[in-house]
Design a protein around this motif. Sequence first.
Motif, short mmCIF file in Angstrom:
data_model
loop_
_atom_site.label_atom_id
_atom_site.label_comp_id
_atom_site.label_asym_id
_atom_site.label_seq_id
_atom_site.Cartn_x
_atom_site.Cartn_y
_atom_site.Cartn_z
N ASP A 31 24.41 28.35 51.77
CA ASP A 31 23.75 29.10 50.69
C ASP A 31 22.72 28.24 49.94
OD1 ASP A 31 25.43 31.19 51.14
OD2 ASP A 31 26.69 30.84 49.37
N ASN B 187 18.72 27.39 48.08
CA ASN B 187 17.52 26.65 48.48
C ASN B 187 16.80 26.10 47.26
OD1 ASN B 187 16.26 29.46 47.97
ND2 ASN B 187 17.44 29.73 49.86
N THR C 197 16.09 26.07 56.41
CA THR C 197 16.98 27.22 56.48
C THR C 197 18.26 26.91 57.27
OG1 THR C 197 17.11 29.57 57.03
CG2 THR C 197 15.90 28.20 58.59
N GLY C 198 19.34 27.52 56.83
CA GLY C 198 20.57 27.49 57.61
C GLY C 198 21.28 26.16 57.68
N LYS D 167 23.34 22.39 52.45
CA LYS D 167 22.49 21.52 51.63
C LYS D 167 23.29 20.51 50.79
CE LYS D 167 19.82 25.20 52.53
NZ LYS D 167 20.28 26.56 52.85
N SER E 5 13.29 27.40 54.19
CA SER E 5 14.22 28.43 53.72
C SER E 5 13.74 29.85 54.02
CB SER E 5 14.37 28.28 52.21
OG SER E 5 15.05 29.39 51.70
N SER E 6 14.71 30.71 54.33
CA SER E 6 14.40 32.13 54.56
C SER E 6 13.99 32.82 53.26
CB SER E 6 15.61 32.83 55.16
OG SER E 6 16.74 32.63 54.31
N GLU E 7 14.17 32.15 52.12
CA GLU E 7 13.74 32.72 50.83
C GLU E 7 12.42 32.10 50.36
OE1 GLU E 7 15.06 35.26 49.72
OE2 GLU E 7 17.25 35.23 49.93
N HIS F 103 23.97 30.07 44.13
CA HIS F 103 24.90 31.21 44.11
C HIS F 103 26.02 30.90 43.12
CE1 HIS F 103 23.71 32.99 48.33
NE2 HIS F 103 22.66 32.61 47.62
N PRO G 182 18.67 40.14 50.39
CA PRO G 182 18.30 38.74 50.51
C PRO G 182 17.40 38.49 51.72
CG PRO G 182 20.61 38.92 49.96
CD PRO G 182 20.12 40.33 50.22
N THR G 183 16.50 37.56 51.57
CA THR G 183 15.55 37.05 52.57
C THR G 183 14.38 38.01 52.86
OG1 THR G 183 16.44 37.85 54.70
CG2 THR G 183 17.48 35.88 53.76
N HIS H 211 23.63 38.46 44.26
CA HIS H 211 23.05 37.49 45.17
C HIS H 211 23.11 36.07 44.62
CE1 HIS H 211 19.18 36.25 47.57
NE2 HIS H 211 20.19 35.45 47.80
P1 13P Z 1 18.33 29.52 53.56
O1 13P Z 1 19.32 28.57 54.19
O2 13P Z 1 17.43 30.16 54.60
O3 13P Z 1 17.57 28.89 52.45
O4 13P Z 1 19.14 30.76 52.96
C1 13P Z 1 20.16 30.59 52.03
C2 13P Z 1 20.22 31.70 51.04
O5 13P Z 1 20.84 31.52 50.01
C3 13P Z 1 19.52 32.99 51.30
O6 13P Z 1 19.50 33.77 50.15
#
Ligand code: 13P
Length: 246
Positions: A28, A30, A45-46, A49, A75-77, A98, A135-136, A159
Amino acid sequence: MTSEAQLRRDIVDVCKRIYEHGWFAATDGNVSIRLDDGRILATPTGVHKGLRMTEDDLIVVDASGKRVAGARDASSEMRMHLAAYQERPDIKAVVHAHPTNCIAFSLAGVSLAQCLLPEIVFTFGSIPTTAYTTPTTEEVPAEVRKWIKKYDAMILDRHGSLTVGRDVFAAYDKLERMEHVAEITYRARMLGPIRPLTRDQITRLQQVGQELGLPKREVCESCNVCEGPDEGMIRRVAEEIGRSIR
Ligand code: 13P
């Protein structure tokens, strides 16, 4: 001017702190920093962290989000981060986490926008909760754009959180403070009805904030509680509730 190497260490440091608090679970969240040339240094992303990300894993994208350095996708965001930077030329960092209590409040449909504690008036003005977005997707930046011009911290419904600052530690501090407010509010609500600050107390806090040189914060727009019952009525209702539970 802080070197890019130092900024990379700062992002890793902040991510570890967030994970240690439990506000990043697994992959989770970013974090990003706007570099002096306008490029953005961001978490990949993914990746976990908190436990499995090093300075070398960070990604650099240009102002349009195109990757210019780094082994994986950012990051996907990323579009949410870019929206924040576009709307706020004054900020240098964005943190999306989060945090447990903030998300729980949004799930329960309980707003944190009220002026409950002095630090809300001083630091945030108000803590709005944005509408739910997937999300994303492009929905997230579109919603964030509605709030980010006026607020440095917000809860993304079901979220997470979004906080911004002049550097990554300032953005992190706002996350920590917002989640602390949420935790205190949660505990207070467990003990009984909670009492927001009165209009007079808020006005006084704003005066003191100005004297301290704090930025002027938008207090009422996401709340409007002050337009509701006056102080006397709040006291009478509280006494009534007190009598009925005794
Ligand atoms: P990422 O790893 O792509 O940053 O996504 C984590 C996330 O919290 C998506 O809302």
